[in-house]
Design a protein around this motif. Structure first.
Motif, short mmCIF file in Angstrom:
data_model
loop_
_atom_site.label_atom_id
_atom_site.label_comp_id
_atom_site.label_asym_id
_atom_site.label_seq_id
_atom_site.Cartn_x
_atom_site.Cartn_y
_atom_site.Cartn_z
N SER A 79 0.85 -1.19 -0.02
CA SER A 79 0.04 -0.08 -0.13
C SER A 79 0.77 1.14 0.09
O SER A 79 0.51 2.41 -0.87
N THR A 80 1.92 1.32 0.75
CA THR A 80 2.80 2.56 0.93
C THR A 80 3.42 2.80 -0.59
O THR A 80 3.51 3.99 -0.83
N LYS A 81 4.14 1.77 -1.14
CA LYS A 81 4.78 1.85 -2.30
C LYS A 81 3.92 2.38 -3.57
O LYS A 81 4.33 3.23 -4.19
N PHE A 82 2.72 2.01 -3.55
CA PHE A 82 1.76 2.09 -4.60
C PHE A 82 1.28 3.60 -4.33
O PHE A 82 1.20 4.46 -5.09
N SER A 83 0.83 4.02 -2.95
CA SER A 83 0.41 5.32 -2.63
C SER A 83 1.42 6.46 -2.81
O SER A 83 0.87 7.23 -3.63
N LEU A 84 2.73 6.14 -2.74
CA LEU A 84 3.58 6.99 -2.91
C LEU A 84 3.70 7.38 -4.51
O LEU A 84 3.63 8.46 -4.88
N VAL A 85 3.96 6.25 -5.30
CA VAL A 85 4.07 6.41 -6.78
C VAL A 85 2.80 7.19 -7.36
O VAL A 85 2.90 8.15 -7.98
N GLN A 86 1.38 6.85 -6.78
CA GLN A 86 0.14 7.46 -7.28
C GLN A 86 0.02 8.78 -6.97
O GLN A 86 -0.64 9.61 -7.69
N ALA A 87 0.44 9.08 -5.66
CA ALA A 87 0.57 10.54 -5.04
C ALA A 87 1.40 11.36 -5.97
O ALA A 87 0.98 12.57 -6.51
N LEU A 88 2.39 10.89 -6.18
CA LEU A 88 3.57 11.78 -7.25
C LEU A 88 2.76 11.70 -8.43
O LEU A 88 3.00 12.98 -9.11
N GLN A 89 2.17 11.09 -8.99
CA GLN A 89 1.89 10.86 -10.35
C GLN A 89 0.73 12.01 -10.52
O GLN A 89 0.55 12.87 -11.44
N GLN A 90 -0.32 12.00 -9.30
CA GLN A 90 -1.30 12.65 -9.47
C GLN A 90 -0.78 14.35 -9.18
O GLN A 90 -1.10 15.13 -10.00
N GLN A 91 0.22 14.69 -8.28
CA GLN A 91 0.68 15.92 -8.30
C GLN A 91 1.41 16.26 -9.45
O GLN A 91 1.17 17.51 -9.93
N LEU A 92 2.16 15.45 -10.31
CA LEU A 92 2.83 15.89 -11.16
C LEU A 92 2.01 16.33 -12.56
O LEU A 92 2.11 17.23 -13.22
N PHE A 93 0.69 15.28 -12.54
CA PHE A 93 -0.23 15.89 -13.62
C PHE A 93 -0.95 17.12 -13.33
O PHE A 93 -1.39 17.79 -14.26
N SER A 94 -1.21 17.20 -12.00
CA SER A 94 -2.15 18.49 -11.50
C SER A 94 -1.21 19.64 -12.08
O SER A 94 -1.73 20.53 -12.45
N ASP A 95 0.23 19.73 -11.79
CA ASP A 95 0.85 20.63 -12.16
C ASP A 95 1.03 20.98 -13.52
O ASP A 95 1.11 22.14 -13.94
N TYR A 96 1.11 19.99 -14.19
CA TYR A 96 0.89 20.11 -15.67
C TYR A 96 -0.31 20.68 -16.18
O TYR A 96 -0.35 21.32 -17.10
N SER A 97 -1.57 20.01 -15.67
CA SER A 97 -2.84 20.72 -15.99
C SER A 97 -2.73 22.43 -15.83
O SER A 97 -3.34 23.16 -16.39
N THR A 98 -2.39 22.71 -14.30
CA THR A 98 -2.32 24.09 -14.17
C THR A 98 -1.37 24.89 -15.10
O THR A 98 -1.94 25.83 -15.26
N ALA A 99 -0.33 24.45 -15.49
CA ALA A 99 0.37 25.20 -16.44
C ALA A 99 -0.29 25.50 -17.75
O ALA A 99 -0.05 26.21 -18.35
N LEU A 100 -1.20 24.41 -18.22
CA LEU A 100 -1.98 24.52 -19.21
C LEU A 100 -3.03 25.06 -19.17
O LEU A 100 -3.83 25.60 -20.21
N ASN A 255 1.50 1.20 -17.60
CA ASN A 255 0.77 1.73 -18.62
C ASN A 255 0.52 3.48 -18.51
O ASN A 255 0.86 4.16 -19.49
N LEU A 256 0.16 3.75 -17.24
CA LEU A 256 -0.19 4.96 -17.08
C LEU A 256 1.35 5.86 -16.85
O LEU A 256 1.28 7.03 -17.46
N HIS A 257 2.27 5.35 -16.39
CA HIS A 257 3.47 6.00 -16.67
C HIS A 257 4.18 6.21 -18.07
O HIS A 257 4.46 7.13 -18.25
#
Length: 352
Positions: A79-100, A255-257
């Protein structure tokens, strides 16, 4: 008038024999090796019975403690390993969307770009660590959650190392659709299904309701490219299997990566300025939907793991008094496993 009792050869009248007299004579006449009496034998069997129950309960308690500890550790690690990657994924994509986002001001866009650049390194490191250990995490889920909570597993049942073929290679060869097929835990009415499950050979060509599994707790995946898959058979994903869920989470996260390659490339540029035309809103909506589905998969795994661990707690709780009464315990075990939650090893077990 009293009835005359029979006389012996000497003419002496015999006395009436009651049940206790008969048992005493039988006990005197029933001897085993070295003169063990019936009472001694029965006492020894009774003592052995309670010694066995005590030993069994001690082993069950020790096994319960070990199973709970390893299951909790496995649950926490996955749970910890998947949660960490998915949280960073979400934040990275949110920053990308904000920049657009045209509605965001210059300061918000600048902060989004800075945040994405800071997160990228941590994200790449976390996802690489997860992808390197993904198969191992799935095996740990199988050993310490699936097997540890399979209380009705028959020790004498013949199994093979390839009895469960699902792995990353199969999911990739069958082109598993990550946008659908979310885990389901809807039980069938009245317990098990009333119709037999179809074989792997024809699972792709018949109605999916013909399955022994609880309704909606499985999915038969058919190869989209049979030549690539190298088989015409289907592969079944069981949602009540922690191993299967981890394999699917790992595959879909990978796949999402790959779908986030443009986002990662953008964040790696020191003076990155994303082009709106390169990422239309519809694409961003689909990626966000995929991220949300991945969060649901992780939540489903956590629900399943805690459900199984609660099963450990329930199966290993203290026995009732009836479980310590001779003969009664054996009779109760014929109908349920309340007294013997763990199946004992038969006298002869062959795994060859």
């Amino acid at each position: 008038m009293e009835q005359d009792l029979p006389k012996d050869a000497a003419g002496t009248q015999r006395t009436a024999e009651g049940p206790l007299t008969w048992l005493t004579k039988f006990d005197r006449g029933f001897t085993l090796v070295k003169g063990l009496s019936l009472v001694t034998v029965l006492s020894s069997l009774l003592v052995g019975y309670f010694q066995y129950l005590g030993s069994y309960q001690e082993k069950v308690n020790a096994q319960a403690k070990e199973n709970m500890q390893t299951a909790a550790k496995t649950f926490d690690t996955i749970s910890t390993k998947f949660s960490l990657v998915q949280a960073l994924q979400q934040q990275l994509f949110s920053d990308y969307s904000t920049a657009l986002d045209d509605r965001a001001d210059a300061n918000e866009q600048a902060l989004a770009i800075k945040s994405a650049q800071d997160i990228l390194k941590d994200y790449e490191s976390a996802q690489l660590t997860l992808f390197e250990t993904g198969e191992l995490l799935a095996r740990n889920a199988q050993m310490y959650i699936d097997w540890a909570t399979n209380f009705r597993q028959n020790p004498a049942e013949q199994l093979t190392p390839t009895s469960d073929p699902l792995d990353q290679t199969l999911l990739r060869a069958f082109d598993f659709d990550c946008d659908h097929n979310l885990p389901q835990f809807v039980p069938s009415k009245g317990g098990a299904a009333t119709t037999p499950r179809v074989s792997a050979e024809n699972a792709c060509s018949v109605d999916a309701r013909y399955n022994w599994d609880p309704a909606d707790s499985y999915v038969d995946v058919c190869p989209k490219n049979r030549e690539k898959a190298g088989s015409n058979d289907s592969v079944t994903i069981h949602w009540f299997s922690a191993k299967h869920q981890v394999l699917v989470m790992h595959y879909c996260l990978r796949n999402l990566h790959e779908r986030l390659a443009p986002v990662r490339h953008w964040a790696s540029q020191p003076e990155a300025k994303p082009e709106t035309k390169a990422s239309p809103q519809v694409d961003r909506d689909r990626i966000q939907s995929a991220i949300d589905l991945q969060a649901k998969r992780l939540n489903a795994f956590m629900n399943l793991a805690t459900f199984h661990m609660d099963g450990i707690r329930e199966s290993y709780r203290p026995d009732s008094f009836a479980c310590h009464v001779p003969i009664v315990t054996s009779v109760l075990s014929l109908f349920n496993d309340a007294c013997t939650p763990v199946k004992t090893t038969p006298i002869i077990v062959s795994r060859r």
